[in-house]
Design a protein around this motif. Structure first.
Motif, PDB file in Angstrom:
ATOM      1  N   GLY A   5       0.791  -1.224   0.000  1.00  0.00           N
ATOM      2  CA  GLY A   5       0.000   0.000   0.000  1.00  0.00           C
ATOM      3  C   GLY A   5       0.819   1.268   0.000  1.00  0.00           C
ATOM      4  O   GLY A   5       0.369   2.304  -0.471  1.00  0.00           O
ATOM      5  N   TYR A   6       2.047   1.213   0.480  1.00  0.00           N
ATOM      6  CA  TYR A   6       2.889   2.402   0.535  1.00  0.00           C
ATOM      7  C   TYR A   6       3.643   2.656  -0.776  1.00  0.00           C
ATOM      8  O   TYR A   6       4.234   3.705  -0.970  1.00  0.00           O
ATOM      9  CB  TYR A   6       3.901   2.302   1.686  1.00  0.00           C
ATOM     10  CG  TYR A   6       4.879   1.169   1.536  1.00  0.00           C
ATOM     11  CD1 TYR A   6       6.051   1.313   0.789  1.00  0.00           C
ATOM     12  CD2 TYR A   6       4.620  -0.060   2.134  1.00  0.00           C
ATOM     13  CE1 TYR A   6       6.928   0.261   0.631  1.00  0.00           C
ATOM     14  CE2 TYR A   6       5.505  -1.118   1.988  1.00  0.00           C
ATOM     15  CZ  TYR A   6       6.658  -0.950   1.242  1.00  0.00           C
ATOM     16  OH  TYR A   6       7.522  -1.987   1.092  1.00  0.00           O
ATOM     17  N   ARG A   7       3.628   1.698  -1.706  1.00  0.00           N
ATOM     18  CA  ARG A   7       4.359   1.849  -2.966  1.00  0.00           C
ATOM     19  C   ARG A   7       3.563   2.679  -3.960  1.00  0.00           C
ATOM     20  O   ARG A   7       2.346   2.565  -4.045  1.00  0.00           O
ATOM     21  CB  ARG A   7       4.657   0.483  -3.571  1.00  0.00           C
ATOM     22  CG  ARG A   7       5.557  -0.313  -2.654  1.00  0.00           C
ATOM     23  CD  ARG A   7       6.531  -1.241  -3.250  1.00  0.00           C
ATOM     24  NE  ARG A   7       7.051  -0.971  -4.548  1.00  0.00           N
ATOM     25  CZ  ARG A   7       7.322  -1.929  -5.416  1.00  0.00           C
ATOM     26  NH1 ARG A   7       7.052  -3.178  -5.135  1.00  0.00           N
ATOM     27  NH2 ARG A   7       7.859  -1.632  -6.565  1.00  0.00           N
ATOM     28  N   THR A   8       4.264   3.486  -4.727  1.00  0.00           N
ATOM     29  CA  THR A   8       3.612   4.273  -5.765  1.00  0.00           C
ATOM     30  C   THR A   8       3.487   3.438  -7.033  1.00  0.00           C
ATOM     31  O   THR A   8       4.101   2.371  -7.154  1.00  0.00           O
ATOM     32  CB  THR A   8       4.408   5.559  -6.057  1.00  0.00           C
ATOM     33  OG1 THR A   8       5.724   5.204  -6.483  1.00  0.00           O
ATOM     34  CG2 THR A   8       4.469   6.455  -4.825  1.00  0.00           C
ATOM     35  N   CYS A   9       2.723   3.943  -7.977  1.00  0.00           N
ATOM     36  CA  CYS A   9       2.551   3.243  -9.251  1.00  0.00           C
ATOM     37  C   CYS A   9       2.615   4.253 -10.389  1.00  0.00           C
ATOM     38  O   CYS A   9       1.703   4.377 -11.187  1.00  0.00           O
ATOM     39  CB  CYS A   9       1.275   2.420  -9.274  1.00  0.00           C
ATOM     40  SG  CYS A   9      -0.224   3.300  -8.821  1.00  0.00           S
ATOM     41  N   THR A  10       3.713   4.981 -10.424  1.00  0.00           N
ATOM     42  CA  THR A  10       3.925   5.963 -11.473  1.00  0.00           C
ATOM     43  C   THR A  10       4.897   5.408 -12.507  1.00  0.00           C
ATOM     44  O   THR A  10       5.533   4.378 -12.296  1.00  0.00           O
ATOM     45  CB  THR A  10       4.473   7.282 -10.884  1.00  0.00           C
ATOM     46  OG1 THR A  10       5.669   6.997 -10.163  1.00  0.00           O
ATOM     47  CG2 THR A  10       3.475   7.915  -9.939  1.00  0.00           C
ATOM     48  N   ALA A  11       5.015   6.100 -13.624  1.00  0.00           N
ATOM     49  CA  ALA A  11       5.918   5.665 -14.689  1.00  0.00           C
ATOM     50  C   ALA A  11       7.323   5.493 -14.142  1.00  0.00           C
ATOM     51  O   ALA A  11       7.824   6.334 -13.405  1.00  0.00           O
ATOM     52  CB  ALA A  11       5.917   6.691 -15.812  1.00  0.00           C
TER      53      ALA A  11
END
Length: 136
Positions: free
Chosen positions: A70-76
């Motif tokens: 849940g703390y991880r981002t999901c950006t390029a």
């Protein structure tokens, strides 16, 4: 693509771990779907279709692999996130294929589509997978 799953999409906002926060309202009136699966030895791919969207507009497509903390981002550029653009035509219809390397522990993947915000707004249209597609 092998082992593809047809994934319906709706205008529901999701966090990077696929959880759905309750305070973000729907903003899209389009119709979206994706075929998610694997290609080659270690690739994850999604063919994304969008219709009844804003004509002549660039949308951002992300193919997000799970499990994802849940703390991880999901950006390029983030591990397990493939990124691309989908351009709609004059009728508001567009298709894009996005693919990227499969993470060793990935068991599934889902798709997110984001449109540009209208003037004075913080967030644009968004569509996300209703289910996580299993990766075989």
């Amino acid at each position: 693509m092998s082992g593809t799953t047809s994934v319906p999409m709706s205008s529901l906002f999701r966090n990077c771990d696929f959880a759905r926060p309750h305070w973000v309202s729907a903003t899209g009136f389009g119709s979206a779907s994706a075929l998610v699966g694997t290609t080659g030895a270690n690739q994850v791919s999604a063919q994304v279709n969008l219709a009844i969207a804003v004509p002549n507009t660039r949308y951002t497509v992300r193919l997000i692999q799970v499990p994802r903390a849940g703390y991880r981002t999901c950006t390029a550029g983030d591990p397990g996130v493939a990124f691309g653009d989908l351009f709609t035509d004059g009728n508001g219809t567009g298709t894009a294929t996005v693919q990227g390397p499969r993470l060793p522990d990935a068991t599934g993947a889902w798709v997110s589509i984001d449109g540009p915000p209208k003037p004075g707004k913080v967030i644009g249209e968004f569509y996300t997978s209703e289910v996580i597609a299993p990766l075989g």
